[in-house]
Design an enzyme around this catalytic site. Structure first.
Site, PDB file in Angstrom:
ATOM      1  N   ARG A  50       3.805  15.126 -50.334  1.00  0.00           N
ATOM      2  CA  ARG A  50       4.572  15.704 -49.132  1.00  0.00           C
ATOM      3  C   ARG A  50       5.240  17.152 -49.313  1.00  0.00           C
ATOM      4  O   ARG A  50       5.289  17.896 -48.277  1.00  0.00           O
ATOM      5  CB  ARG A  50       5.526  14.887 -48.373  1.00  0.00           C
ATOM      6  CG  ARG A  50       4.859  13.421 -47.813  1.00  0.00           C
ATOM      7  CD  ARG A  50       6.244  12.799 -46.769  1.00  0.00           C
ATOM      8  NE  ARG A  50       5.239  11.771 -46.165  1.00  0.00           N
ATOM      9  CZ  ARG A  50       5.962  10.619 -45.974  1.00  0.00           C
ATOM     10  NH1 ARG A  50       7.016  10.262 -46.512  1.00  0.00           N
ATOM     11  NH2 ARG A  50       5.213   9.527 -45.140  1.00  0.00           N
TER      12      ARG A  50
ATOM     13  N   GLY B 243       4.021   6.162 -38.221  1.00  0.00           N
ATOM     14  CA  GLY B 243       4.333   5.908 -36.746  1.00  0.00           C
ATOM     15  C   GLY B 243       4.091   6.884 -35.975  1.00  0.00           C
ATOM     16  O   GLY B 243       3.597   6.914 -34.839  1.00  0.00           O
TER      17      GLY B 243
END
Ligand code: ADP
Ligand code: MG
Length: 392
Positions: free
Chosen positions: A40, A372
């Site tokens: 990330r 999500g």
């Protein structure tokens, strides 16, 4: 198509000498003070480098884990500052707190092109609560705002929802821009034939995505544990396989409406806890399915062939265990080599599976950093943190 004003849509000189608050997603695994996986962090480098090069004073902020609104030493972002410094080849100043004196001091010390990282935003309850006072304190640190944290875009948290509205100059970062571009294509105008591959654990988690993709896909390949709920709905014996009982009615209805597009597994790698074997059709009593079988791998490959766009979310088996990983890994490798289609992947475990298979992100057109957020976006929802950015 959803298009937001991004940092490279405006004159680069705009950033020179400005304090730019950049919300990144540095929610990375840390063990014993070391970053275990910097995937990330690397994804945020283009935006950081762009702003450094533009002469901005770059103020990075992120959350890490779930400290529940108080200081938790093991969830400090300090190791990330060190790691990032190594990646950038220059100092990254660390601020002991994301607001107040420690943050203000660090920001004041920055010269043009310098980089600072603030301490974990979630050490303050105001982050999750989108507390106006916390927002105001973050706002004091900067002249401009950039959001490059797609993974938290579905949250109404201070740093992604309240804070940007304080700034006239608020932009999408380069990673955010790429996420919107590719996921936007999947959601709004996929190239046809368009094939969706959906796997993972529970039907319930993916109902919105299944509904949306069933209307736009030409074929829908369903694998993973969730396939058993659909197979059961079709009357196949699924043995001890994981079933999502509460979604059984949905599965039946879904198959009635979209059955002609849906491709379900025809064989399985099953286990009773000691014996692992491949079975076709019904799963014998005492056994559970943990992976798609070899015939299904071939069936899915031919389902992908001739397509021009593929979206994949959800592992096709319990890939964390080697004996149940080959379905997911084989499809991943096949997709990596299938360059005739634009291939877009998303989902936390899906990305882990790709990496576990030893495949580099660069082999696909886009690997989403969201979990999500990606699912909500694909299912057609407006994400709060994106809605507050400016349209292009
Ligand atoms: P993503 O994070 O990519 O959206 P999910 O969270 O929906 O994916 O699902 C991932 C999980 O599903 C993995 O941990 C994997 O082990 C599990 N899984 C996939 N297939 C099976 C199966 N047949 N039986 C049990 N678990 C499975
Ligand atoms: Mg998951």
């Amino acid at each position: 198509m959803i298009r937001k004003l991004a940092i490279d849509d405006v004159d680069k000189n705009l950033f020179r000498g400005k304090r730019v608050f950049v919300r990144v997603d540095f929610n990375v695994p840390i063990r014993e003070g070391r970053v275990e996986d910097d995937y990330r962090i690397k994804k945020a480098l283009p935006t950081i480098r762009y702003l450094m090069d533009a002469g901005a004073r770059v103020i990075l902020a992120s959350h890490l884990g779930r400290p529940k609104g108080k200081r938790v030493d093991s969830l400090s972002l300090r190791p990330v500052a060190g790691h990032l410094s190594g990646l950038l080849g220059r100092e990254v100043v660390f601020a002991e707190d994301c607001i107040g004196e420690p943050a203000l001091k660090v920001v004041e010390s920055l010269g043009d092109g310098d980089v600072a990282l603030l301490e974990n935003l979630r050490f303050h309850p105001g982050e999750k609560e989108n507390d106006p006072e916390f927002v105001r304190q973050l706002g004091q640190l900067a002249d401009m705002y950039v959001n490059d944290a797609f993974g938290t875009a579905h949250r109404k948290h201070a740093s992604v929802y309240g804070l940007p509205l304080l700034f006239e100059d608020r932009f999408a970062g380069l990673l955010m821009k790429k996420e919107l571009e590719y996921l936007g294509k999947v959601r709004e105008n996929p190239a046809h034939p368009f094939v969706s591959i959906i796997g993972g654990a529970k039907v319930k988690d993916k109902i919105g995505v299944l509904e949306k993709l069933s209307s736009t896909s030409d074929r829908l390949l369903i694998g993973g544990a969730m396939a058993y709920t659909f197979l059961r709905a079709r009357g196949v014996n699924t043995g001890n396989s994981l079933l999502d009982e509460e979604s059984m009615d949905f599965a039946k209805d879904f198959l009635e409406r979209h059955g002609d597009k849906v491709v379900l597994p025809v064989d399985h790698v099953v286990s009773d806890g000691s014996t692992v074997k491949v079975v076709s059709g019904d799963i014998p009593e005492g056994f559970a399915g943990y992976d798609i079988g070899p015939s299904t791998v071939e069936l899915f490959k031919s389902g992908i062939e001739n397509s021009r766009m593929v979206f994949w979310n959800g592992p096709l088996g319990m890939f964390e265990k080697e004996e149940f990983s080959s379905g997911t890994f084989e499809i991943a490798r096949f997709l990596a080599g299938y360059r005739e289609a634009e291939r877009i992947l998303g989902g936390g475990d899906t990305v882990s599976a790709i990496h576990a298979a030893g495949i580099d992100d660069g082999e696909f057109d886009h690997v989403s950093t969201g979990g999500g957020a990606t699912l909500e976006f694909i299912s057609g929802k407006d994400l709060p943190a994106i809605s507050v950015l400016k349209d292009l």
